[in-house]
Enzyme design. Structure first.
Site, PDB file in Angstrom:
ATOM      1  N   LYS A 166       0.973  -1.433  -0.035  1.00  0.00           N
ATOM      2  CA  LYS A 166       0.022  -0.039   0.143  1.00  0.00           C
ATOM      3  C   LYS A 166       0.837   1.419  -0.135  1.00  0.00           C
ATOM      4  O   LYS A 166       0.790   2.033  -0.708  1.00  0.00           O
ATOM      5  CB  LYS A 166      -0.927   0.178   1.251  1.00  0.00           C
ATOM      6  CG  LYS A 166      -1.442   1.367   1.491  1.00  0.00           C
ATOM      7  CD  LYS A 166      -2.377   1.247   2.653  1.00  0.00           C
ATOM      8  CE  LYS A 166      -1.676   1.379   4.088  1.00  0.00           C
ATOM      9  NZ  LYS A 166      -1.438   2.787   4.461  1.00  0.00           N
ATOM     10  N   ASN A 167       1.798   1.261   0.761  1.00  0.00           N
ATOM     11  CA  ASN A 167       2.733   2.461   1.078  1.00  0.00           C
ATOM     12  C   ASN A 167       3.516   2.514   0.217  1.00  0.00           C
ATOM     13  O   ASN A 167       4.410   3.969  -0.065  1.00  0.00           O
ATOM     14  CB  ASN A 167       3.294   2.449   2.474  1.00  0.00           C
ATOM     15  CG  ASN A 167       2.255   2.879   3.644  1.00  0.00           C
ATOM     16  OD1 ASN A 167       1.176   2.995   3.127  1.00  0.00           O
ATOM     17  ND2 ASN A 167       2.542   2.604   4.817  1.00  0.00           N
ATOM     18  N   CYS A 225      -4.550  12.463  13.826  1.00  0.00           N
ATOM     19  CA  CYS A 225      -5.333  11.193  13.554  1.00  0.00           C
ATOM     20  C   CYS A 225      -5.083  10.403  14.722  1.00  0.00           C
ATOM     21  O   CYS A 225      -4.529  10.597  15.787  1.00  0.00           O
ATOM     22  CB  CYS A 225      -4.957  10.489  12.489  1.00  0.00           C
ATOM     23  SG  CYS A 225      -3.424   9.547  12.664  1.00  0.00           S
ATOM     24  N   ARG A 259       0.671  13.945  13.979  1.00  0.00           N
ATOM     25  CA  ARG A 259       1.103  13.931  12.500  1.00  0.00           C
ATOM     26  C   ARG A 259       1.298  15.448  11.674  1.00  0.00           C
ATOM     27  O   ARG A 259       0.438  15.534  10.601  1.00  0.00           O
ATOM     28  CB  ARG A 259       0.425  13.023  11.681  1.00  0.00           C
ATOM     29  CG  ARG A 259       0.474  11.502  12.514  1.00  0.00           C
ATOM     30  CD  ARG A 259      -0.280  10.592  11.811  1.00  0.00           C
ATOM     31  NE  ARG A 259       0.428   9.978  10.794  1.00  0.00           N
ATOM     32  CZ  ARG A 259       0.146   9.106   9.950  1.00  0.00           C
ATOM     33  NH1 ARG A 259      -1.088   8.579  10.257  1.00  0.00           N
ATOM     34  NH2 ARG A 259       0.771   8.738   8.936  1.00  0.00           N
ATOM     35  N   ASP A 287       4.542   0.508  12.181  1.00  0.00           N
ATOM     36  CA  ASP A 287       3.494  -0.344  11.889  1.00  0.00           C
ATOM     37  C   ASP A 287       3.385  -1.677  12.170  1.00  0.00           C
ATOM     38  O   ASP A 287       2.250  -2.382  11.630  1.00  0.00           O
ATOM     39  CB  ASP A 287       3.442  -0.381  10.219  1.00  0.00           C
ATOM     40  CG  ASP A 287       3.262   1.223   9.743  1.00  0.00           C
ATOM     41  OD1 ASP A 287       3.063   1.968  10.492  1.00  0.00           O
ATOM     42  OD2 ASP A 287       3.569   1.546   8.414  1.00  0.00           O
ATOM     43  N   ARG A 302      -8.608  -0.582   4.750  1.00  0.00           N
ATOM     44  CA  ARG A 302      -7.716   0.557   4.055  1.00  0.00           C
ATOM     45  C   ARG A 302      -6.544  -0.122   3.688  1.00  0.00           C
ATOM     46  O   ARG A 302      -5.869   0.682   2.747  1.00  0.00           O
ATOM     47  CB  ARG A 302      -7.404   1.527   5.495  1.00  0.00           C
ATOM     48  CG  ARG A 302      -8.851   2.707   5.526  1.00  0.00           C
ATOM     49  CD  ARG A 302      -8.279   3.711   6.308  1.00  0.00           C
ATOM     50  NE  ARG A 302      -7.167   4.544   5.657  1.00  0.00           N
ATOM     51  CZ  ARG A 302      -6.600   5.359   6.333  1.00  0.00           C
ATOM     52  NH1 ARG A 302      -7.043   5.897   7.672  1.00  0.00           N
ATOM     53  NH2 ARG A 302      -5.824   6.052   5.613  1.00  0.00           N
TER      54      ARG A 302
HETATM   55  N1  EPU Z   1       6.380  14.365  11.313  1.00  0.00           N
HETATM   56  C1  EPU Z   1       6.507  15.680  11.727  1.00  0.00           C
HETATM   57  N2  EPU Z   1       6.574  16.626  10.568  1.00  0.00           N
HETATM   58  C2  EPU Z   1       6.441  16.147   9.402  1.00  0.00           C
HETATM   59  C3  EPU Z   1       6.259  14.851   8.960  1.00  0.00           C
HETATM   60  C4  EPU Z   1       6.228  13.780  10.105  1.00  0.00           C
HETATM   61  O1  EPU Z   1       6.611  16.058  13.022  1.00  0.00           O
HETATM   62  O2  EPU Z   1       6.268  17.147   8.388  1.00  0.00           O
HETATM   63  C5  EPU Z   1       6.379  13.324  12.416  1.00  0.00           C
HETATM   64  C6  EPU Z   1       5.273  12.549  12.547  1.00  0.00           C
HETATM   65  O3  EPU Z   1       4.139  13.173  13.429  1.00  0.00           O
HETATM   66  C7  EPU Z   1       5.826  11.338  13.207  1.00  0.00           C
HETATM   67  C8  EPU Z   1       7.262  11.017  12.478  1.00  0.00           C
HETATM   68  O4  EPU Z   1       7.429  12.258  12.005  1.00  0.00           O
HETATM   69  O5  EPU Z   1       5.915  11.470  14.480  1.00  0.00           O
HETATM   70  C9  EPU Z   1       7.083  10.095  11.298  1.00  0.00           C
HETATM   71  O6  EPU Z   1       6.114  10.313  10.528  1.00  0.00           O
HETATM   72  P1  EPU Z   1       6.238   9.981   8.900  1.00  0.00           P
HETATM   73  O7  EPU Z   1       6.048  11.380   8.196  1.00  0.00           O
HETATM   74  O8  EPU Z   1       7.350   9.208   8.567  1.00  0.00           O
HETATM   75  O9  EPU Z   1       4.909   9.278   8.608  1.00  0.00           O
HETATM   76  P2  EPU Z   1       3.938   9.327   7.336  1.00  0.00           P
HETATM   77  O10 EPU Z   1       4.869   9.517   6.168  1.00  0.00           O
HETATM   78  O11 EPU Z   1       3.087  10.181   7.605  1.00  0.00           O
HETATM   79  C10 EPU Z   1       4.249   6.872   6.780  1.00  0.00           C
HETATM   80  C11 EPU Z   1       3.237   5.351   6.426  1.00  0.00           C
HETATM   81  C12 EPU Z   1       2.937   5.210   7.818  1.00  0.00           C
HETATM   82  C13 EPU Z   1       4.114   4.905   8.682  1.00  0.00           C
HETATM   83  C14 EPU Z   1       4.939   5.899   8.772  1.00  0.00           C
HETATM   84  C15 EPU Z   1       6.210   5.590   9.753  1.00  0.00           C
HETATM   85  C16 EPU Z   1       2.789   5.749   4.342  1.00  0.00           C
HETATM   86  C17 EPU Z   1       1.448   6.340   3.147  1.00  0.00           C
HETATM   87  N3  EPU Z   1       2.162   5.981   5.644  1.00  0.00           N
HETATM   88  O12 EPU Z   1       3.360   7.852   7.236  1.00  0.00           O
HETATM   89  O13 EPU Z   1       2.139   3.968   7.337  1.00  0.00           O
HETATM   90  O14 EPU Z   1       3.369   4.180   9.943  1.00  0.00           O
HETATM   91  O15 EPU Z   1       5.339   6.563   7.747  1.00  0.00           O
HETATM   92  O16 EPU Z   1       6.758   4.636   8.969  1.00  0.00           O
HETATM   93  O17 EPU Z   1       3.730   5.581   3.653  1.00  0.00           O
HETATM   94  C18 EPU Z   1       0.158   2.503   7.774  1.00  0.00           C
HETATM   95  O18 EPU Z   1       0.315   2.207   6.941  1.00  0.00           O
HETATM   96  O19 EPU Z   1      -0.532   2.289   8.784  1.00  0.00           O
HETATM   97  C19 EPU Z   1       0.793   3.696   8.415  1.00  0.00           C
HETATM   98  C20 EPU Z   1       0.259   4.552   9.328  1.00  0.00           C
END
Ligand code: EPU
Length: 417
Positions: A22-23, A117, A122, A305, A397
């Protein structure tokens, strides 16, 4: 709303095939916006988030020529709308992956702010910081990120924390920017490397994906995307834990063992037998389950995850384990639901202390997010009696045909409409 009903206590046996990641699928679907042509993606998982991304790019003007059986043909020649609306972004945060591509393609973007969320606040400040460094003018108004840029310019950007979609968003923006972009402290997840490889096959010039630093030389245009999505490592890990928790014996096929190395090693520590093939993994559960402690980390560390699923396994271990969640500040909502099934978990801040119990007992429980739902399913598979999980739209999802796959492995599981 659908519910899943499980009669627990059956060891799972047999073979299961893993679906596309998915990701990995969501970012390459967003990346189709970068080229004014017809992209073709195969191996897509048939899950709700992929449907949502297809609806979103369609809303932005992409012609969805085909979208079935894991194949999408998306023609982005006609992209003409720069608004990613609240009603789609609020159901899937990954919608913000359209921000970078829209700014490149249309010079403007209006993308709803995702908001908090179930697993944490996030924020997406790092996505915004990167785009501003590249010359975009960004403001937040009426709940939307409003971006404008006549032409993005290469920049040297340091991410204050490792962010998966943040890395992807800025990397995509840099593909068509003027000059060189250097991204430091980036995510090394396989999904990031896959996106970079896919873009490079279309003519982008990205180096270093999979390491801490990515360097992108901007190009004037790229060809449409052509790719086949690799197997989902989180789905793989979930079925590995299904074997361990039910003391079953499962061959997980069509997977990439290297992507789940941290999970294999933790399962071996917990007493399970893990045998890796080239594209398959056999997991045999063993009694007793030994307690293992874990701290979630960015790749190649233990993934956040899979934290909830490992917690389900630790609930029935023969001792005490400590689970530290380092990525998200609020990702233990499954703990209180597991406690309703007889688990003994104490949460303090980012730490959960799990004291193993002899058995779990079936109960009505509620799914709070995608991976939390998976942990409740796993607990239900081993619990005495009946477990009813509500709000299973979370499972839909990200897990393709979960009940069917588990039924084929011998689980007594059904969906009630
Ligand atoms: N963060 C910030 N600022 C930002 C971006 C992130 O503070 O601008 C923080 C977040 O709040 C979090 C940490 O950095 O505490 C890491 O977040 P990240 O941005 O890496 O998460 P994401 O990109 O929103 C993806 C996956 C998630 C997975 C995370 C961590 C996708 C679509 N989603 O989310 O997947 O948990 O990386 O590996 O790729 C899932 O599939 O169930 C899922 C939640």
């Amino acid at each position: 709303m659908d519910k899943i009903v499980i009669q627990g206590g059956k060891p799972l046996h047999g073979q299961v095939d893993i679906s596309g990641a998915k990701n990995a699928a969501l970012p390459v679907m967003a990346a189709t916006l970068l080229s004014a042509g017809r992209s073709r993606i195969t191996g897509l998982p048939q899950v709700r988030d992929v449907d949502t991304m297809a609806r979103l790019v369609e809303e932005l003007g992409v012609k969805v020529i085909a979208f079935q059986d894991g194949e999408a043909v998306l023609d982005a020649a006609t992209v003409n709308n720069h608004v990613a609306p609240y009603h789609l972004v609020s159901t899937m945060r990954a919608s913000c992956l359209t921000l970078g591509p829209l700014l490149c393609r249309l010079g403007r973007a209006r993308v709803s702010l995702p908001g908090g969320c179930a697993i944490g606040a996030r924020p997406i400040d790092q996505h915004i910081k990167g785009l501003v460094a590249m010359g975009a003018d960004i403001k937040i108004e009426n709940g939307y990120i409003i971006g404008q840029a006549s032409k993005l310019k290469g920049a040297h950007i340091y991410f204050d924390m490792v962010t998966v979609t943040g890395t992807m968003n800025i990397m995509m923006a840099a593909v068509l920017a003027e000059g060189e972009t250097i991204l430091e402290n980036v995510a090394k997840e396989p999904e990031v490397a896959f996106l970079a490889d896919t873009l490079n096959q279309s003519g982008a010039r990205i180096k270093g994906a999979g390491t801490d630093t990515i360097v992108v030389q901007g190009v004037a245009a790229i060809d449409p995307i052509k790719c086949h999505i690799f197997p989902d490592r989180i789905e793989t890990a979930t079925y590995m834990i299904a074997a361990a928790i039910t003391q079953g014996d499962i061959e997980i096929r069509n997977c990439v063992p290297a992507h789940v190395e941290s999970i294999s090693l933790k399962l071996i520590e917990s007493g399970a037998e893990v045998e890796e093939g080239e594209t398959s993994i056999k997991v045999r559960g063993r009694h007793p389950v030994l307690p293992v402690s874990v701290k979630t980390q960015t790749y190649p560390g233990f993934p956040t995850d899979v934290q909830a699923q490992l917690m389900a396994l630790m609930c029935i271990s023969g001792g005490k384990s400590v689970i530290v969640e380092n990525i998200f500040e609020n990702r233990f909502m499954h703990a209180s639901e597991l406690n309703r099934m007889g688990a003994d978990i104490q949460v303090e801040g980012r730490t959960a202390i799990v004291a193993g119990v002899n058995k779990l007992s079936g109960a009505p429980v509620m799914a709070t997010d995608l991976r939390a739902s998976a942990s409740l399913v796993l607990a239900g598979l081993v619990a005495d009696g009946e477990t009813t999980i509500s709000r299973v739209y979370h499972i839909d999802r990200g897990y393709q045909n979960m009940e069917e796959k588990l039924s084929k492995l011998g689980a007594s599981i059904r969906r009630v409409k």
